[in-house]
Design a protein around this motif. Sequence first.
Motif, mmCIF file in Angstrom:
data_model
loop_
_atom_site.group_PDB
_atom_site.id
_atom_site.type_symbol
_atom_site.label_atom_id
_atom_site.label_comp_id
_atom_site.label_asym_id
_atom_site.label_seq_id
_atom_site.Cartn_x
_atom_site.Cartn_y
_atom_site.Cartn_z
ATOM 1 N N MET A 56 -10.507 -9.975 -29.444
ATOM 2 C CA MET A 56 -9.749 -10.002 -28.188
ATOM 3 C C MET A 56 -10.551 -9.275 -27.106
ATOM 4 O O MET A 56 -11.070 -8.195 -27.330
ATOM 5 C CB MET A 56 -8.405 -9.319 -28.404
ATOM 6 N N SER A 57 -10.648 -9.897 -25.960
ATOM 7 C CA SER A 57 -11.421 -9.252 -24.896
ATOM 8 C C SER A 57 -10.558 -8.216 -24.183
ATOM 9 O O SER A 57 -9.343 -8.348 -24.093
ATOM 10 C CB SER A 57 -11.896 -10.311 -23.900
ATOM 11 N N ASP A 58 -11.241 -7.156 -23.701
ATOM 12 C CA ASP A 58 -10.522 -6.106 -22.968
ATOM 13 C C ASP A 58 -10.229 -6.572 -21.550
ATOM 14 O O ASP A 58 -11.137 -6.969 -20.824
ATOM 15 C CB ASP A 58 -11.374 -4.838 -22.927
ATOM 16 N N ILE A 59 -8.967 -6.522 -21.195
ATOM 17 C CA ILE A 59 -8.589 -6.874 -19.830
ATOM 18 C C ILE A 59 -8.353 -5.572 -19.066
ATOM 19 O O ILE A 59 -7.466 -4.797 -19.445
ATOM 20 C CB ILE A 59 -7.311 -7.744 -19.804
ATOM 21 N N PRO A 60 -9.123 -5.282 -18.048
ATOM 22 C CA PRO A 60 -8.943 -4.012 -17.324
ATOM 23 C C PRO A 60 -7.593 -3.964 -16.607
ATOM 24 O O PRO A 60 -7.132 -4.968 -16.080
ATOM 25 C CB PRO A 60 -10.105 -4.002 -16.334
ATOM 26 N N ILE A 61 -6.979 -2.785 -16.637
ATOM 27 C CA ILE A 61 -5.717 -2.599 -15.916
ATOM 28 C C ILE A 61 -6.062 -2.440 -14.436
ATOM 29 O O ILE A 61 -6.891 -1.599 -14.085
ATOM 30 C CB ILE A 61 -4.971 -1.360 -16.431
ATOM 31 N N THR A 79 -5.998 1.200 -11.112
ATOM 32 C CA THR A 79 -5.889 2.545 -11.686
ATOM 33 C C THR A 79 -6.585 3.550 -10.770
ATOM 34 O O THR A 79 -6.247 4.726 -10.766
ATOM 35 C CB THR A 79 -6.519 2.628 -13.079
ATOM 36 N N THR A 92 -16.670 8.815 -18.656
ATOM 37 C CA THR A 92 -16.846 7.404 -18.281
ATOM 38 C C THR A 92 -16.275 7.064 -16.904
ATOM 39 O O THR A 92 -16.798 6.189 -16.223
ATOM 40 C CB THR A 92 -16.178 6.479 -19.325
#
Lengths: 199, 99
Positions: A1-6, A9, A166
């Motif tokens: 599953m690819s990371d979907i940025p919120i 933020t 990060t």
Amino acid sequence: MSDIPIPYTVAARPDTGLNNGKIGIWLFLASEVMLFGALFATYILLRVGAPVWPHGREFLNIPLATTNTIVLISSSVTMVMAWYSLKMDQFNRFRLYLGLTILCGFGFMFIKYLEYSHKFELGLYPKTNTFLAIYFTMTALHGLHVVGGMCVNAYFWGPGAKLWKTDKEQFTNRVENSGLFWHFVDLVWIFLFPVLYLL
Amino acid sequence: MSDHAADLKKHVRAYILVFVTLMVLTLVTVAVSTLHLEVHEAIIIALVIATVKGSLVACYFMHLISERKLILWVMFLTVVFFLVLLAVPAFTVHDRIGA
């Protein structure tokens, strides 16, 4: 599953002009104002309707509560200084100030424990009278908020601080939001102290 | 809020000043409570001092003084509803079933 940025933020939303965390914490605090507002209204209703109402000093320890007020106000300063340290890119100072804030939280809860245990030793419980019922309800709910704030701050002091490596800005925003909650807890106590102990 | 270091340093001075003021007002509140004033006088003085202290915390520690208008409006509305909630017990004075 690819990371979907919120989204939003850090960057401000075009419609609100604020990042989502900031608007979220203020809306949450608005709901908290109404939560404690309901309890303050209950206090007024009970007090106005009672034929006699004791002065706080008859049951409560004013020197201990004054000390707790000083502890909590001091913790608000260390909290805001923790956020300021991040703004100035001084991570070690952030850890120092946030650590002091958490310690103040422990100090507050320890004093509260002394107060509660003394009452229980004297056989004073919420069921004893209406004054003690509202006292225990309001201070216990406030105490739970202190514990909640301490848990969030402890997370940012410890494992949550990884984010600093990060994304400094997002971490700073998170600490600011945690601080807003902590200051709110201080603000509630500023009203609880005179209402319950001094009047 | 400005991110400039100079502005932030001004903030620190404000934090220290607010901290000292809050401490002084806390001691004043306790001192006034020992004067054994009439109940209504004691309530007014204690709540005025608490409101000043609360405003200082909200304006400076929570940065409301430099916050965006949206937040100010949200909190203004919240305070209005909060005050209405506190006023509810007053309405019950004239609310007697069967009277």
